[in-house]
Design a protein around this motif. Structure first.
Motif, PDB file in Angstrom:
ATOM      1  N   UNK A   1      12.867   4.501  -1.640  1.00  0.00           N
ATOM      2  CA  UNK A   1      11.503   4.167  -2.052  1.00  0.00           C
ATOM      3  C   UNK A   1      10.690   3.506  -0.946  1.00  0.00           C
ATOM      4  N   UNK A   2      11.269   3.356   0.239  1.00  0.00           N
ATOM      5  CA  UNK A   2      10.598   2.628   1.321  1.00  0.00           C
ATOM      6  C   UNK A   2       9.248   3.234   1.714  1.00  0.00           C
ATOM      7  N   UNK A   3       9.149   4.534   1.670  1.00  0.00           N
ATOM      8  CA  UNK A   3       7.910   5.184   2.120  1.00  0.00           C
ATOM      9  C   UNK A   3       6.905   5.383   0.985  1.00  0.00           C
ATOM     10  N   UNK A   4       7.293   5.009  -0.227  1.00  0.00           N
ATOM     11  CA  UNK A   4       6.413   5.204  -1.373  1.00  0.00           C
ATOM     12  C   UNK A   4       5.395   4.072  -1.449  1.00  0.00           C
TER      13      UNK A   4
ATOM     14  N   UNK B   1      15.965   0.068 -11.660  1.00  0.00           N
ATOM     15  CA  UNK B   1      14.749  -0.034 -10.850  1.00  0.00           C
ATOM     16  C   UNK B   1      13.615  -0.407 -11.787  1.00  0.00           C
ATOM     17  N   UNK B   2      12.984  -1.554 -11.547  1.00  0.00           N
ATOM     18  CA  UNK B   2      11.977  -2.069 -12.468  1.00  0.00           C
ATOM     19  C   UNK B   2      10.580  -1.984 -11.848  1.00  0.00           C
ATOM     20  N   UNK B   3       9.653  -1.468 -12.625  1.00  0.00           N
ATOM     21  CA  UNK B   3       8.247  -1.404 -12.242  1.00  0.00           C
ATOM     22  C   UNK B   3       7.448  -2.198 -13.277  1.00  0.00           C
ATOM     23  N   UNK B   4       6.713  -3.204 -12.819  1.00  0.00           N
ATOM     24  CA  UNK B   4       5.860  -3.983 -13.709  1.00  0.00           C
ATOM     25  C   UNK B   4       4.407  -3.665 -13.386  1.00  0.00           C
ATOM     26  N   UNK B   5       3.700  -3.138 -14.374  1.00  0.00           N
ATOM     27  CA  UNK B   5       2.302  -2.740 -14.199  1.00  0.00           C
ATOM     28  C   UNK B   5       1.382  -3.812 -14.772  1.00  0.00           C
ATOM     29  N   UNK B   6       0.225  -4.037 -14.152  1.00  0.00           N
ATOM     30  CA  UNK B   6      -0.728  -5.026 -14.676  1.00  0.00           C
ATOM     31  C   UNK B   6      -1.136  -4.707 -16.104  1.00  0.00           C
ATOM     32  N   UNK B   7      -1.631  -5.731 -16.790  1.00  0.00           N
ATOM     33  CA  UNK B   7      -2.006  -5.584 -18.197  1.00  0.00           C
ATOM     34  C   UNK B   7      -3.050  -4.488 -18.418  1.00  0.00           C
TER      35      UNK B   7
ATOM     36  N   UNK C   1      -2.830   4.373 -18.446  1.00  0.00           N
ATOM     37  CA  UNK C   1      -1.591   5.109 -18.675  1.00  0.00           C
ATOM     38  C   UNK C   1      -1.405   6.322 -17.757  1.00  0.00           C
ATOM     39  N   UNK C   2      -2.447   7.071 -17.424  1.00  0.00           N
ATOM     40  CA  UNK C   2      -2.223   8.172 -16.469  1.00  0.00           C
ATOM     41  C   UNK C   2      -1.676   7.677 -15.131  1.00  0.00           C
ATOM     42  N   UNK C   3      -2.172   6.512 -14.668  1.00  0.00           N
ATOM     43  CA  UNK C   3      -1.677   5.940 -13.419  1.00  0.00           C
ATOM     44  C   UNK C   3      -0.224   5.498 -13.578  1.00  0.00           C
ATOM     45  N   UNK C   4       0.100   4.893 -14.724  1.00  0.00           N
ATOM     46  CA  UNK C   4       1.470   4.449 -14.983  1.00  0.00           C
ATOM     47  C   UNK C   4       2.422   5.635 -14.926  1.00  0.00           C
ATOM     48  N   UNK C   5       2.082   6.696 -15.629  1.00  0.00           N
ATOM     49  CA  UNK C   5       2.961   7.869 -15.681  1.00  0.00           C
ATOM     50  C   UNK C   5       3.098   8.543 -14.316  1.00  0.00           C
ATOM     51  N   UNK C   6       2.008   8.631 -13.597  1.00  0.00           N
ATOM     52  CA  UNK C   6       2.067   9.264 -12.279  1.00  0.00           C
ATOM     53  C   UNK C   6       2.959   8.464 -11.333  1.00  0.00           C
ATOM     54  N   UNK C   7       2.860   7.136 -11.390  1.00  0.00           N
ATOM     55  CA  UNK C   7       3.671   6.278 -10.518  1.00  0.00           C
ATOM     56  C   UNK C   7       5.145   6.377 -10.887  1.00  0.00           C
ATOM     57  N   UNK C   8       5.442   6.333 -12.187  1.00  0.00           N
ATOM     58  CA  UNK C   8       6.831   6.446 -12.633  1.00  0.00           C
ATOM     59  C   UNK C   8       7.418   7.784 -12.218  1.00  0.00           C
ATOM     60  N   UNK C   9       6.657   8.840 -12.337  1.00  0.00           N
ATOM     61  CA  UNK C   9       7.134  10.167 -11.935  1.00  0.00           C
ATOM     62  C   UNK C   9       7.425  10.220 -10.439  1.00  0.00           C
ATOM     63  N   UNK C  10       6.574   9.588  -9.634  1.00  0.00           N
ATOM     64  CA  UNK C  10       6.812   9.548  -8.190  1.00  0.00           C
ATOM     65  C   UNK C  10       8.115   8.822  -7.864  1.00  0.00           C
ATOM     66  N   UNK C  11       8.319   7.685  -8.507  1.00  0.00           N
ATOM     67  CA  UNK C  11       9.541   6.907  -8.271  1.00  0.00           C
ATOM     68  C   UNK C  11      10.765   7.694  -8.728  1.00  0.00           C
TER      69      UNK C  11
ATOM     70  N   UNK D   1      11.125  10.949  -8.995  1.00  0.00           N
ATOM     71  CA  UNK D   1      11.372  12.069  -8.083  1.00  0.00           C
ATOM     72  C   UNK D   1      12.028  11.597  -6.798  1.00  0.00           C
ATOM     73  N   UNK D   2      11.650  10.419  -6.321  1.00  0.00           N
ATOM     74  CA  UNK D   2      12.228   9.883  -5.094  1.00  0.00           C
ATOM     75  C   UNK D   2      13.701   9.519  -5.281  1.00  0.00           C
ATOM     76  N   UNK D   3      14.046   9.030  -6.460  1.00  0.00           N
ATOM     77  CA  UNK D   3      15.433   8.627  -6.723  1.00  0.00           C
ATOM     78  C   UNK D   3      16.302   9.829  -7.044  1.00  0.00           C
ATOM     79  N   UNK D   4      15.753  10.776  -7.798  1.00  0.00           N
ATOM     80  CA  UNK D   4      16.501  11.994  -8.103  1.00  0.00           C
ATOM     81  C   UNK D   4      17.354  11.873  -9.352  1.00  0.00           C
ATOM     82  N   UNK D   5      18.393  12.727  -9.432  1.00  0.00           N
ATOM     83  CA  UNK D   5      19.164  12.825 -10.671  1.00  0.00           C
ATOM     84  C   UNK D   5      20.190  11.719 -10.844  1.00  0.00           C
ATOM     85  N   UNK D   6      20.141  10.694 -10.008  1.00  0.00           N
ATOM     86  CA  UNK D   6      20.919   9.488 -10.292  1.00  0.00           C
ATOM     87  C   UNK D   6      20.389   8.820 -11.565  1.00  0.00           C
TER      88      UNK D   6
END
Length: 404
Positions: A198-201, A220-226, A230-240, A242-247
């Protein structure tokens, strides 16, 4: 606007280390999920002066404080007295509480001794919190800027009282805007490797990233501001993700709760109407223990002699041996899936903390054989747990790949 909360544990057994304060950890999680900012955990022994001082201090700096412990009938249970003296509120008998305590004993065919009356005395102006799971009612009151809640220290009683009554009262008293916590749960990869992936994300402004290594997974924990959309939340989670993969085997907090590794496997096994047999060696029955009461687990056998028979095999032969064992188990049990593990080495190597062993895991499926080979190290317990988790993760990957 932040709503500040504190958690206050009372009891000599807490400060002396005789009892681990699991209450504070559980309450913190619940309060943070609701939208509180938890600033302090405090623990005080059975000392009236210390209790009074802490109560007075908290009343000036927190919006909410929940206190566990010190509501029993004995001389070391000082919470109600400390509150009464700290806030100059005389203790008064609550006749409803006394009736509830008396009924608790009578329902169990026991006599209530006189000292239990102490548990029905609350500071003047406080509100009783009924306890249907034990003898000690709780109580609440407002003093200075802080609303205080006092509950028993017994975790079973405290948790039920919080869930049944206190959580609803908190939602009514405070305007709460919880941050959104998303947890990506993974197996087979460590914290440092996750960080590297996730270093380059580049995360959106205000999003916090952290990691937690648990016994059975790494989170891996992501805390989003109040106010995160939701579109931004989902897009960010999907990016993370994809970076981690099928682990990753589950994502918590985005949609429905998915649970731990076994819960994810169980849902997939039921959906696909599959059954499983397991032949354990290194995990020594732990796979069966983790999957207790699961209807799709038809049999799980730990056979030390089987491992001893294979100790002299060449490495190239372990896979063939595991496949042969899996085929035999399938014939005996009639299951669609069979999970078999063997390890290179002997019992003495397994027991040595500084010795690694090579684990061979085979999953026999209707469409063929899937296998994985990896080294595991550490204490007996760690090797046993890793062997169980890696075997279950091989099963999880097969099931999830079938649904894609």
């Amino acid at each position: 606007m932040q709503v500040i909360a504190e958690i206050f544990s009372q009891g000599e057994e807490i400060v002396s280390g005789q009892t681990v304060d699991t209450n504070a950890a559980w309450l913190s999680q619940k309060l943070v999920q609701m939208g509180f900012v938890v600033k302090r955990h405090s623990a005080v022994g059975d000392n009236l002066t210390d209790l009074k001082k802490l109560l007075q201090d908290v009343s000036l700096r927190a919006d909410f404080c929940i206190c566990t412990g010190g509501l029993g009938p004995t001389i070391d249970d000082l919470t109600a007295q400390a509150v009464a003296e700290a806030f100059t509120l005389p203790l008064q008998l609550d006749t409803v509480a006394l009736e509830q305590i008396s009924r608790y004993f009578s329902c169990r065919k026991r006599d209530m001794v006189d000292i239990n009356r102490k548990q029905a005395f609350f500071p003047q102006g406080s509100q009783r919190i009924d306890n249907e799971w034990g003898t000690a009612p709780g109580f609440s009151l407002q003093y200075n800027q802080c609303w205080f809640v006092f509950v028993p220290g017994v975790p079973y009683e405290m948790k039920n009282m919080f869930t049944a009554t206190i959580a609803r009262q908190l939602s009514q008293r405070f305007v709460l805007q919880p941050e959104q916590l998303i947890t990506l749960r993974s197996v087979g990869i460590g914290e440092s490797d996750l960080q590297q992936k996730l270093n380059t994300l580049i995360l959106p402004e205000g999003v916090q990233l952290s990691f937690r290594a648990a016994i059975d997974d790494v989170q891996t924990k992501l805390i989003f501001p109040r106010d995160a959309e939701q579109p931004l939340v989902r897009a960010t989670v999907n990016q993370v993700a994809e970076s981690i993969g099928d682990y990753i085997f589950a994502i918590e907090g985005l949609d429905d709760s998915q649970g731990g590794l076994v819960e994810v496997i169980s849902q997939l096994m039921r959906q696909q109407q599959l059954t499983l047999s397991v032949q354990e060696t290194a995990s020594q029955g732990l796979i069966a223990a983790k999957c207790i009461a699961q209807p799709w687990l038809i049999s799980s056998v730990f056979n030390l002699s089987l491992q001893q028979q294979t100790e002299k095999l060449a490495i190239a032969d372990y896979l063939n041996a595991a496949v042969s064992i899996a085929e035999n188990r399938q014939q005996q049990d009639g299951t669609q899936l069979v999970l078999v593990q063997l390890y290179e080495g002997n019992t003495e190597q397994f027991q040595q903390k500084d010795q690694s062993i090579k684990l061979f895991t085979v999953l026999l499926t209707p469409s063929g054989v899937i296998h994985k080979q990896r080294s595991i190290a550490g204490s007996n317990t760690r090797k046993q747990n890793q062997a169980a988790i890696y075997a279950l993760d091989l099963l999880r990957r097969y099931l999830q790949n079938k649904t894609r």
